[in-house]
Design an enzyme around this catalytic site. Structure first.
Site, PDB file in Angstrom:
ATOM      1  N   LYS A  35      -8.655   1.751  -5.136  1.00 16.14           N
ATOM      2  CA  LYS A  35      -7.410   2.460  -4.865  1.00 16.14           C
ATOM      3  C   LYS A  35      -6.231   1.660  -5.408  1.00 16.14           C
ATOM      4  O   LYS A  35      -6.359   0.485  -5.738  1.00 16.14           O
ATOM      5  CB  LYS A  35      -7.251   2.690  -3.358  1.00 16.14           C
ATOM      6  CG  LYS A  35      -7.157   1.426  -2.533  1.00 16.14           C
ATOM      7  CD  LYS A  35      -7.039   1.732  -1.044  1.00 16.14           C
ATOM      8  CE  LYS A  35      -6.954   0.444  -0.230  1.00 16.14           C
ATOM      9  NZ  LYS A  35      -6.757   0.703   1.202  1.00 16.14           N
ATOM     10  N   ARG A 131      -4.641   3.859  13.606  1.00 15.97           N
ATOM     11  CA  ARG A 131      -3.966   4.607  12.537  1.00 15.97           C
ATOM     12  C   ARG A 131      -4.656   5.955  12.349  1.00 15.97           C
ATOM     13  O   ARG A 131      -4.044   6.997  12.485  1.00 15.97           O
ATOM     14  CB  ARG A 131      -3.990   3.823  11.219  1.00 15.97           C
ATOM     15  CG  ARG A 131      -3.243   2.507  11.203  1.00 15.97           C
ATOM     16  CD  ARG A 131      -3.182   1.926   9.815  1.00 15.97           C
ATOM     17  NE  ARG A 131      -4.493   1.907   9.163  1.00 15.97           N
ATOM     18  CZ  ARG A 131      -4.736   1.331   7.990  1.00 15.97           C
ATOM     19  NH1 ARG A 131      -3.753   0.728   7.339  1.00 15.97           N
ATOM     20  NH2 ARG A 131      -5.940   1.340   7.450  1.00 15.97           N
ATOM     21  N   TYR A 256      22.260 -13.483 -11.218  1.00 19.17           N
ATOM     22  CA  TYR A 256      23.157 -12.628 -10.441  1.00 19.17           C
ATOM     23  C   TYR A 256      23.642 -13.325  -9.171  1.00 19.17           C
ATOM     24  O   TYR A 256      22.881 -14.033  -8.502  1.00 19.17           O
ATOM     25  CB  TYR A 256      22.447 -11.330 -10.054  1.00 19.17           C
ATOM     26  CG  TYR A 256      22.267 -10.363 -11.204  1.00 19.17           C
ATOM     27  CD1 TYR A 256      23.360  -9.831 -11.881  1.00 19.17           C
ATOM     28  CD2 TYR A 256      20.994  -9.965 -11.603  1.00 19.17           C
ATOM     29  CE1 TYR A 256      23.195  -8.934 -12.923  1.00 19.17           C
ATOM     30  CE2 TYR A 256      20.815  -9.069 -12.638  1.00 19.17           C
ATOM     31  CZ  TYR A 256      21.919  -8.562 -13.299  1.00 19.17           C
ATOM     32  OH  TYR A 256      21.742  -7.671 -14.333  1.00 19.17           O
ATOM     33  N   MET A 304      15.661  -7.249 -13.105  1.00 20.85           N
ATOM     34  CA  MET A 304      14.699  -6.200 -13.436  1.00 20.85           C
ATOM     35  C   MET A 304      13.721  -6.625 -14.525  1.00 20.85           C
ATOM     36  O   MET A 304      12.526  -6.323 -14.447  1.00 20.85           O
ATOM     37  CB  MET A 304      15.432  -4.927 -13.866  1.00 20.85           C
ATOM     38  CG  MET A 304      14.496  -3.749 -14.111  1.00 20.85           C
ATOM     39  SD  MET A 304      15.368  -2.246 -14.609  1.00 20.85           S
ATOM     40  CE  MET A 304      16.293  -1.891 -13.118  1.00 20.85           C
TER      41      MET A 304
END
Length: 367
Positions: A35, A131, A256, A304
């Site tokens: 998965k 769950r 940044y 990014m």
């Protein structure tokens, strides 16, 4: 030449890890869990490599299963979340998808559907994860109910999932196993309990069907050393190259928001990888990377497409030098710890713009 950031996939390591998983079953079966794009490694690539070795595969949903069928994977595929609508049942019958059944709506749909061939069903019991799944006390009644349905094949498997198997000191796993066995031992049916940590660390959880996932990719599910986990071989090496170098003086900031300021004159390498590739944005200053096999530390915020690394103490570093983000000598688990997350997350978040490349041939492969 193209952007050098890529994930190198070692198929020999993948086969080694699967063979270890199969050995640990003690005569049971090991179903590779592929998965989330095989935990970021490329579901088609991984399933293609294991298709002749594995008895079946596990995915989360029918969309992942259909992708494998379209790529020519012919083994049975278990939908771990089951089905969400009745129209999936005909597809499941057509393509030999097995169904995890975990709620009353799914049972009701199975009672009325008329598939072309009977469906293989796994019955999910909730032994404490809370769950998905049914109350274990209902196991015998639910098993009989499924057996009575014309749409359901005879080979029903009863399964559960562990909440704390990665913590070998936590007795809750023993409680889950005991509860499962108490309510299923009188039933003439196959069972499935063990995920990766249970297969490695809880021998009493190994049964007919076992579901190795994280361990297949060479990663330990434990937070400490474990003798069996130490035999795993990392399948992915996430690598790039130095694309720029600059000298800065004490007091200069990098990245940044000026989140890191040099305390000395420093040499900074820029590497073309960022959160757009799946590298964790919240990786802290001092997160390790390997440059030419030497440990260096991340400085400044992950952006990014780029990260910056302090290489002041590394000796000669040049544009084009290899950068390892994680791999054999720097585990995904260790990198994840600097981002306050787990190896599972950073592997599965690896973006599709990162080419998956087979280690032996260096040829691009489908992701």
């Amino acid at each position: 030449m193209s952007r050098p950031t890529r994930a190198i996939i070692d198929l020999t390591a993948l086969r080694h890890n699967y063979e270890l998983a199969q050995q640990l079953t003690g005569g049971g079966l090991a179903m590779p869990i592929v998965k989330a794009n095989a935990y970021g490694h490329g579901a088609i690539l991984v399933a293609s490599q294991l298709d002749t070795m594995a008895p079946a595969f596990g995915v989360a949903c029918i969309e992942e299963a259909m992708e494998l069928r379209a790529a020519g994977i012919n083994s049975p595929i278990l939908l771990l979340e089951g089905f969400f609508s009745e129209d999936e049942l005909q597809l499941a019958a057509q393509h030999n998808f097995w169904l995890m059944v975990q709620n009353r709506n799914q049972l009701a749909a199975l009672a009325t559907v008329k598939p072309a061939t009977p469906l293989t069903v796994w019955l999910k019991l909730d032994t404490g994860m809370h769950r998905l799944g049914f109350d274990p006390a209902q196991a015998a009644r639910l098993h009989a109910e499924l057996q009575s349905m014309p749409a359901v094949a005879d080979n029903i498997v009863i399964a559960t999932h562990f909440a704390c198997a990665d913590d070998l000191d936590n007795t809750f796993t023993d409680q889950q196993i005991a509860q499962f066995q108490r309510h299923t031992q009188a039933l003439n049916t196959l069972s499935s309990l063990a995920n990766s940590p249970a297969l490695l660390g809880w021998p009493q959880a190994r049964s007919d069907w076992n579901r190795p996932g994280f361990m297949l990719y060479g990663q330990s599910p434990f937070s400490h050393d474990h003798p069996l986990a130490s035999r795993l071989k990392p399948v992915m090496t996430f690598r790039s190259e130095v694309m720029a170098l600059r000298e800065i003086v004490a007091g200069d900031s990098v990245g940044y928001a000026n989140s890191w300021t040099a305390q000395r004159n420093s040499r900074i390498a820029t590497v073309p990888v960022g959160y757009g590739d799946g590298y964790p944005r919240h990786a802290a200053n001092s997160t390790p990377v390997l440059i030419n096999g030497q440990r260096a530390r991340l400085v400044g915020r992950v952006s990014m497409d780029l990260i910056t690394v302090d290489v002041t103490d590394l000796g000669p570093v040049a544009i084009g030098d290899e950068v390892i983000l994680w791999g054999k000598d720097l585990s995904a688990n260790e990198v994840a710890s600097y981002a306050d997350t787990i190896g599972y997350e950073i592997l599965t978040r690896l973006h599709n713009r990162v080419p998956r490349v087979i280690a032996t041939s260096q040829a691009p492969v489908p992701s």
